[in-house]
Write a protein that holds these residues in place. Structure first.
Motif, PDB file in Angstrom:
ATOM      1  N   LYS A   1       0.833  -1.209   0.000  1.00  0.00           N
ATOM      2  CA  LYS A   1       0.000   0.000   0.000  1.00  0.00           C
ATOM      3  C   LYS A   1       0.866   1.256   0.000  1.00  0.00           C
ATOM      4  CE  LYS A   1      -4.274   1.668   2.102  1.00  0.00           C
ATOM      5  NZ  LYS A   1      -5.219   1.513   3.236  1.00  0.00           N
ATOM      6  N   THR A   2       2.077   1.150   0.553  1.00  0.00           N
ATOM      7  CA  THR A   2       2.962   2.315   0.590  1.00  0.00           C
ATOM      8  C   THR A   2       3.392   2.726  -0.817  1.00  0.00           C
ATOM      9  OG1 THR A   2       4.987   0.996   0.810  1.00  0.00           O
ATOM     10  CG2 THR A   2       3.834   1.588   2.839  1.00  0.00           C
ATOM     11  N   CYS A   3       3.388   1.790  -1.742  1.00  0.00           N
ATOM     12  CA  CYS A   3       3.807   2.123  -3.108  1.00  0.00           C
ATOM     13  C   CYS A   3       2.763   2.919  -3.873  1.00  0.00           C
ATOM     14  CB  CYS A   3       4.176   0.846  -3.873  1.00  0.00           C
ATOM     15  SG  CYS A   3       5.830   0.230  -3.450  1.00  0.00           S
ATOM     16  N   LEU A   4       1.557   3.013  -3.330  1.00  0.00           N
ATOM     17  CA  LEU A   4       0.567   3.900  -3.951  1.00  0.00           C
ATOM     18  C   LEU A   4       1.094   5.327  -4.021  1.00  0.00           C
ATOM     19  CD1 LEU A   4      -2.719   2.672  -2.210  1.00  0.00           C
ATOM     20  CD2 LEU A   4      -2.070   2.318  -4.579  1.00  0.00           C
ATOM     21  N   ASP A   5       1.913   5.693  -3.022  1.00  0.00           N
ATOM     22  CA  ASP A   5       2.404   7.067  -2.952  1.00  0.00           C
ATOM     23  C   ASP A   5       3.340   7.417  -4.100  1.00  0.00           C
ATOM     24  OD1 ASP A   5       0.980   7.361  -0.596  1.00  0.00           O
ATOM     25  OD2 ASP A   5       2.705   6.944   0.701  1.00  0.00           O
ATOM     26  N   VAL A   6       4.020   6.412  -4.675  1.00  0.00           N
ATOM     27  CA  VAL A   6       4.986   6.729  -5.733  1.00  0.00           C
ATOM     28  C   VAL A   6       4.350   6.703  -7.124  1.00  0.00           C
ATOM     29  CG1 VAL A   6       6.822   5.729  -4.318  1.00  0.00           C
ATOM     30  CG2 VAL A   6       5.837   4.375  -6.195  1.00  0.00           C
ATOM     31  N   LEU A   7       3.125   6.210  -7.240  1.00  0.00           N
ATOM     32  CA  LEU A   7       2.537   6.044  -8.573  1.00  0.00           C
ATOM     33  C   LEU A   7       2.369   7.347  -9.357  1.00  0.00           C
ATOM     34  CD1 LEU A   7      -0.074   3.169  -8.100  1.00  0.00           C
ATOM     35  CD2 LEU A   7       2.305   3.057  -8.874  1.00  0.00           C
ATOM     36  N   PRO A   8       1.979   8.447  -8.737  1.00  0.00           N
ATOM     37  CA  PRO A   8       1.893   9.681  -9.532  1.00  0.00           C
ATOM     38  C   PRO A   8       3.230  10.065 -10.166  1.00  0.00           C
ATOM     39  CG  PRO A   8       0.657   9.937  -7.495  1.00  0.00           C
ATOM     40  CD  PRO A   8       1.412   8.641  -7.377  1.00  0.00           C
ATOM     41  N   ALA A   9       4.320   9.959  -9.404  1.00  0.00           N
ATOM     42  CA  ALA A   9       5.639  10.282  -9.959  1.00  0.00           C
ATOM     43  C   ALA A   9       6.052   9.262 -11.014  1.00  0.00           C
ATOM     44  CB  ALA A   9       6.680  10.340  -8.844  1.00  0.00           C
ATOM     45  N   VAL A  10       5.713   7.999 -10.795  1.00  0.00           N
ATOM     46  CA  VAL A  10       6.013   6.965 -11.784  1.00  0.00           C
ATOM     47  C   VAL A  10       5.308   7.285 -13.100  1.00  0.00           C
ATOM     48  CG1 VAL A  10       5.611   4.536 -12.367  1.00  0.00           C
ATOM     49  CG2 VAL A  10       6.503   5.143 -10.108  1.00  0.00           C
TER      50      VAL A  10
ATOM     51  N   ARG B   1       4.330  10.199 -14.217  1.00  0.00           N
ATOM     52  CA  ARG B   1       4.947  11.374 -14.846  1.00  0.00           C
ATOM     53  C   ARG B   1       6.249  10.999 -15.553  1.00  0.00           C
ATOM     54  NH1 ARG B   1       3.400  13.887  -9.998  1.00  0.00           N
ATOM     55  NH2 ARG B   1       5.517  13.725  -9.179  1.00  0.00           N
ATOM     56  N   ARG B   2       7.070  10.198 -14.890  1.00  0.00           N
ATOM     57  CA  ARG B   2       8.369   9.845 -15.472  1.00  0.00           C
ATOM     58  C   ARG B   2       8.215   8.929 -16.686  1.00  0.00           C
ATOM     59  NH1 ARG B   2      12.153   8.006 -10.591  1.00  0.00           N
ATOM     60  NH2 ARG B   2      13.549   7.552 -12.358  1.00  0.00           N
ATOM     61  N   LEU B   3       7.285   8.003 -16.616  1.00  0.00           N
ATOM     62  CA  LEU B   3       7.062   7.127 -17.769  1.00  0.00           C
ATOM     63  C   LEU B   3       6.480   7.904 -18.948  1.00  0.00           C
ATOM     64  CD1 LEU B   3       5.696   3.923 -16.010  1.00  0.00           C
ATOM     65  CD2 LEU B   3       7.889   4.170 -17.198  1.00  0.00           C
ATOM     66  N   ALA B   4       5.673   8.914 -18.656  1.00  0.00           N
ATOM     67  CA  ALA B   4       5.113   9.739 -19.726  1.00  0.00           C
ATOM     68  C   ALA B   4       6.204  10.500 -20.464  1.00  0.00           C
ATOM     69  CB  ALA B   4       4.087  10.718 -19.150  1.00  0.00           C
ATOM     70  N   GLN B   5       7.321  10.727 -19.805  1.00  0.00           N
ATOM     71  CA  GLN B   5       8.470  11.360 -20.455  1.00  0.00           C
ATOM     72  C   GLN B   5       9.359  10.331 -21.146  1.00  0.00           C
ATOM     73  OE1 GLN B   5      10.292  13.349 -17.113  1.00  0.00           O
ATOM     74  NE2 GLN B   5       9.098  15.223 -17.409  1.00  0.00           N
TER      75      GLN B   5
ATOM     76  N   ARG C   1      12.403   1.803  -9.197  1.00  0.00           N
ATOM     77  CA  ARG C   1      12.161   0.388  -9.521  1.00  0.00           C
ATOM     78  C   ARG C   1      10.963   0.246 -10.463  1.00  0.00           C
ATOM     79  NH1 ARG C   1      12.315  -1.084  -4.651  1.00  0.00           N
ATOM     80  NH2 ARG C   1      10.197  -1.571  -4.068  1.00  0.00           N
ATOM     81  N   PHE C   2       9.884   0.944 -10.176  1.00  0.00           N
ATOM     82  CA  PHE C   2       8.701   0.867 -11.042  1.00  0.00           C
ATOM     83  C   PHE C   2       9.002   1.439 -12.422  1.00  0.00           C
ATOM     84  CE2 PHE C   2       6.434  -0.277  -7.297  1.00  0.00           C
ATOM     85  CZ  PHE C   2       5.211  -0.791  -7.697  1.00  0.00           C
ATOM     86  N   VAL C   3       9.664   2.573 -12.476  1.00  0.00           N
ATOM     87  CA  VAL C   3       9.944   3.212 -13.767  1.00  0.00           C
ATOM     88  C   VAL C   3      10.799   2.307 -14.644  1.00  0.00           C
ATOM     89  CG1 VAL C   3      11.161   5.123 -14.884  1.00  0.00           C
ATOM     90  CG2 VAL C   3       9.683   5.565 -12.912  1.00  0.00           C
TER      91      VAL C   3
END
Length: 310
Positions: A89-98, A100-104, A159-161
């Motif tokens: 559940k803590t990884c929900l916090d990184v999804l917005p940044a993930v 954004r970075r993948l969109a680039q 890691r996600f990116v």
């Protein structure tokens, strides 16, 4: 060809065409899962979990078929590994940044490889045994498995990116769509290493940061061992063998294949043609690719290389 090292085979029946826009990144399944999770106080019933699966996205339904998920199997996994799902559940916090970075990062594929496909990315929750794979619906990412895979890279956002970028390269590799009849180590090492190298090229780093750190100063030793084994059909010491140990981490062939691919790119005069060859290599071409790379065990290579000029 297997997707990443949690040792499950990905299926590659992908559509879509290159676009200037970034691919769609879907996270609604994660939101829906944790709504069910919270309503069940961290232990939802099998029936509630079946409802999550039944009302999920196209990607989740594909994933359910690929991994044989049911409400009962998910409930059993959650009972056995409650901390995995709580921590995820803590990884929900990184999804917005993930996102954004993948969109680039991902549109760079279309810039360097016009034939690139751009199916959607679905981030979902499974039963803990698949971090990243592909299907007819695109790239599928198991939040709970990848969130717990800190051994790949301790930074969850990175890691996600980089894992998604790696999987997106697999989308572009025709040879990754089927298992060769009589595979030997070199070929899958080039497929996985090619995905690592091109993921780094578009997203800034490899998925297996751990291997990069562990092999520093051991390049010649590891690659000499690989050169002796590259014609073997026994993949287990090198590929899809789990986390491994501090003495010898798993999936070392990812790193060697990455180094061979990087050597090929560095030595190529036409960088765009090099990228096309990296993506379209097949088993019959593996030895010629190796020869053309100029790779030798332990050779010096730049830490990072640049995208080809426009």
């Amino acid at each position: 060809m297997r997707s990443w090292r949690l040792a499950l085979v990905g299926l590659f029946a992908l559509g879509g065409t290159a676009s200037a826009a970034a691919p769609e990144i879907r996270i609604q399944d994660v939101i829906d899962f944790y709504r069910v999770y919270d309503a069940g106080q961290g232990a939802p019933t099998a029936a509630a979990l079946q409802g999550y699966l039944d009302h999920g996205s196209d990607g989740l339904r594909q994933f359910t078929g690929l991994r044989h998920l049911t409400g009962e199997s998910m409930a059993a996994a959650m009972e056995k590994h409650p901390k995995m799902f709580a921590d995820a559940k803590t990884c929900l916090d990184v999804l917005p940044a993930v996102k954004r970075r993948l969109a680039q990062a991902l549109p760079r594929l279309g810039q360097i490889y016009p034939q690139a496909k751009f199916p959607p990315i679905t981030i979902l929750v499974g039963q803990g045994n698949t971090g990243g794979t592909t299907s007819a619906s695109g790239v599928l990412v198991g939040l709970e498995a990848l969130c717990g895979a800190s051994w790949m890279d301790p930074n969850a956002e990175d890691r996600f990116v980089h894992l998604v970028a790696h999987e997106y390269i697999h989308v572009q590799q025709p040879a990754a769509q089927t298992e060769p009849e009589n595979p030997v180590l070199l070929f899958p090492a080039l497929i996985e290493g090619g995905a690592e190298f091109l993921a780094e090229l578009i997203s800034g780093d490899v998925g297996y940061v751990r291997l990069k750190a562990w092999t520093k100063g051991r390049e010649k030793e590891v690659e000499t061992q690989f050169a002796a084994d590259m014609d073997t059909a026994n993949m287990k010491p090198w590929l899809y063998n789990g986390v491994g140990t501090e003495e010898r981490p798993g999936d070392l062939a990812y790193w060697v294949g990455y180094r061979i691919t990087k050597a090929y790119y560095v030595h190529a005069k036409d960088k765009r043609a090099a990228i096309a060859r990296i993506l379209t290599i097949d088993a019959d071409m593996a030895k010629a690719f190796l020869a053309d790379s100029g790779w030798t065990p332990g050779m010096a290579l730049p830490d990072k290389v640049a995208l080809p000029s426009p």
